[in-house]
Design an enzyme around this catalytic site. Structure first.
Site, mmCIF file in Angstrom:
data_model
loop_
_atom_site.group_PDB
_atom_site.id
_atom_site.type_symbol
_atom_site.label_atom_id
_atom_site.label_comp_id
_atom_site.label_asym_id
_atom_site.label_seq_id
_atom_site.Cartn_x
_atom_site.Cartn_y
_atom_site.Cartn_z
ATOM 1 N N ASN A 175 1.087 -0.651 0.149
ATOM 2 C CA ASN A 175 0.200 0.069 -0.176
ATOM 3 C C ASN A 175 0.858 1.367 -0.018
ATOM 4 O OD1 ASN A 175 0.052 0.419 2.885
ATOM 5 N ND2 ASN A 175 -0.524 -1.617 3.708
ATOM 6 N N ASP A 200 -3.896 -6.248 4.687
ATOM 7 C CA ASP A 200 -5.398 -7.174 5.815
ATOM 8 C C ASP A 200 -4.975 -8.515 4.685
ATOM 9 O OD1 ASP A 200 -6.253 -5.094 7.353
ATOM 10 O OD2 ASP A 200 -7.269 -4.631 5.678
ATOM 11 N N ASP A 228 -4.235 -9.659 13.008
ATOM 12 C CA ASP A 228 -4.589 -8.544 13.442
ATOM 13 C C ASP A 228 -3.578 -8.338 14.719
ATOM 14 O OD1 ASP A 228 -5.111 -5.987 14.771
ATOM 15 O OD2 ASP A 228 -6.790 -5.804 12.930
ATOM 16 N N ILE A 229 -2.059 -7.814 14.457
ATOM 17 C CA ILE A 229 -1.171 -7.182 15.207
ATOM 18 C C ILE A 229 -1.972 -7.089 16.130
ATOM 19 C CG2 ILE A 229 1.094 -6.938 15.337
ATOM 20 C CD1 ILE A 229 1.451 -6.451 12.722
ATOM 21 N N LYS A 257 -11.234 -3.090 19.356
ATOM 22 C CA LYS A 257 -9.343 -4.027 19.316
ATOM 23 C C LYS A 257 -9.475 -3.897 20.958
ATOM 24 C CE LYS A 257 -8.393 -3.043 14.569
ATOM 25 N NZ LYS A 257 -7.000 -3.644 13.993
#
Ligand code: C5P
Length: 400
Positions: free
Chosen positions: A210, A279, A306-307, A341
């Protein structure tokens, strides 16, 4: 003087014979790696020519508030936002009185009111003027408002008197300006930061990624070090140099970033996830370069870990801060991520705007926490980072 490298210092010069010493200050600041812009009051130009400061700073000197051409180039609000610190040296008795009143009828006064940056003043005046109750009360008021008062020194004065009121020597002012960037708010803490994009390999020469430049995460790393923290920066591929005193761990993929982060979590107080982690990754990485012999090529992608979520799940004691880059309904998605999260803070920016965020030198963010939010107006990423480091330190200390 590493604290001054790449800093943007706005130097205000007011009407005092000590203005000649400000020439040396400009040179010293530039030697330390700072970019310097000079604002002169009318009275200052009676002592030293603006041309001198233009030559020394290698930037045009700013003098008037209401000048169409000057405002078009860099107006008072832009100057105020540009500055990482505003330093008035020398600060005359009159300029101190004007600051105390919050006057904005000249460029320097307006910049001081409009800046979010720290403001420091180095008084310079006759000892009787310095000791006068009016000046002393003005100084006390400015100190109460959070301005930094540098000096003055005591000794021989240009007028023949001896006493307090001499401007500090330029090298001492430089040291004290450097000190403005060391807040100590995160002293003794370890901060782990992820930054940049990840590269998810398709074959030996191709990858999915990205547009993240890594600049926000790197600026945060510098800001937390300035605030006294030990910083480990787990970075995807970027073109940025390793920031001063930062320990960088280089990774390519989301999985490598995940492993590197988890290894640091047992000794981490604050985790800031500024990376734009891919992702998805290709389900398989071809060991050979994929040939273009087919009309269509299907890539199967699988989810990456997902860290941030894994950190808050396995280490709830770590103070976790996330970013939310959204292209619409920013508040809705940001607050949703905050609770999903289990973050202490989330920093949201609107990536549908082209003037801020991804791959841009500037940012404008809204910070959300459980029960509150704060907007940080558009500024350079290092400036936003310093404000974020201060807010994170406040919230962390409150939580302890
Ligand atoms: O991608 P998303 O919008 O969920 O990102 C929100 C936050 O989660 C960011 O702070 C990002 O760095 C982090 N994140 C992560 N690992 C991922 C995806 C996002 O740490 N795989």
């Amino acid at each position: 003087m590493k604290q001054l490298a790449n800093k943007q210092i706005l130097l205000g010069i007011t009407g005092s014979i000590a203005a000649y010493k400000a020439c040396e200050l400009v040179r010293l600041l530039r030697d330390s790696g700072s970019d310097v812009r000079v604002v002169m009051t009318q009275a200052a130009t009676e002592f030293v020519s603006p041309l001198t400061f233009q030559a020394l700073s290698q930037n045009p000197v700013h003098r008037t508030l209401l000048d169409e051409t000057a405002e078009a180039a860099m107006g008072h609000i832009e100057l105020a936002r540009w500055a990482d610190a505003v330093v008035i040296a020398p600060a005359s008795a009159d300029s101190i009185a004007r600051l105390a009143q919050g006057r904005a009828d000249d460029l320097l006064g307006a910049v001081c009111l409009a800046t979010p940056a720290p403001v420091a003043i180095a008084p310079a005046m006759n000892q009787q003027m310095w000791l006068d109750t009016a000046t002393q009360e003005n100084i006390a008021l400015l100190q109460k408002r959070g301005l930094h008062i540098l000096g003055p020194a005591t000794g021989d004065q240009a007028c023949g008197d001896v006493g307090p009121g001499r401007m500090l020597e330029p090298q001492i002012i430089r040291e004290q300006i450097a000190g403005l960037f060391e807040t100590g708010a995160l002293a003794g803490l370890t901060v782990v930061i992820t930054a940049g994009p990840t590269h998810e390999p398709i074959d030996p020469v191709r990858f999915i990624s990205n547009y993240s430049s890594g600049r926000m995460g790197y600026a945060l790393a510098e800001a937390v070090v300035e605030a006294g923290a030990r910083c480990i920066l787990i970075s995807g591929p970027t073109h940025l140099p390793i920031p001063y005193k930062v320990q960088r761990v280089d990774v390519q993929t989301a999985q490598q970033m995940h492993t590197a982060v988890m290894e640091e979590m047992s000794n981490c107080n604050i985790f800031i996830a500024a990376a734009a982690v891919a992702d998805y990754r290709p389900a398989e990485t071809s060991t050979q370069k994929i040939k273009k012999d087919q009309q269509q090529l299907r890539l199967e992608l699988v989810r990456n870990p997902d860290i941030l979520q894994d950190v808050t799940g396995s280490h709830p004691e770590v103070f976790a801060v996330g970013f939310a880059a959204e292209s619409g309904s920013v508040e809705h998605y940001a607050t949703q991520k905050l609770s999903q999260k289990k973050l202490r803070i989330i920093i949201a920016n609107d990536i549908s705007r082209t003037d801020i965020g991804f791959d841009s030198p500037d940012n404008e963010v809204v910070v959300y926490w459980q029960g509150g939010s704060k907007q940080l107006p558009k500024a350079s990423k290092p400036q936003i980072a310093r404000q974020l480091a201060a807010m994170i330190a406040d919230h962390y200390n409150e939580s302890q």
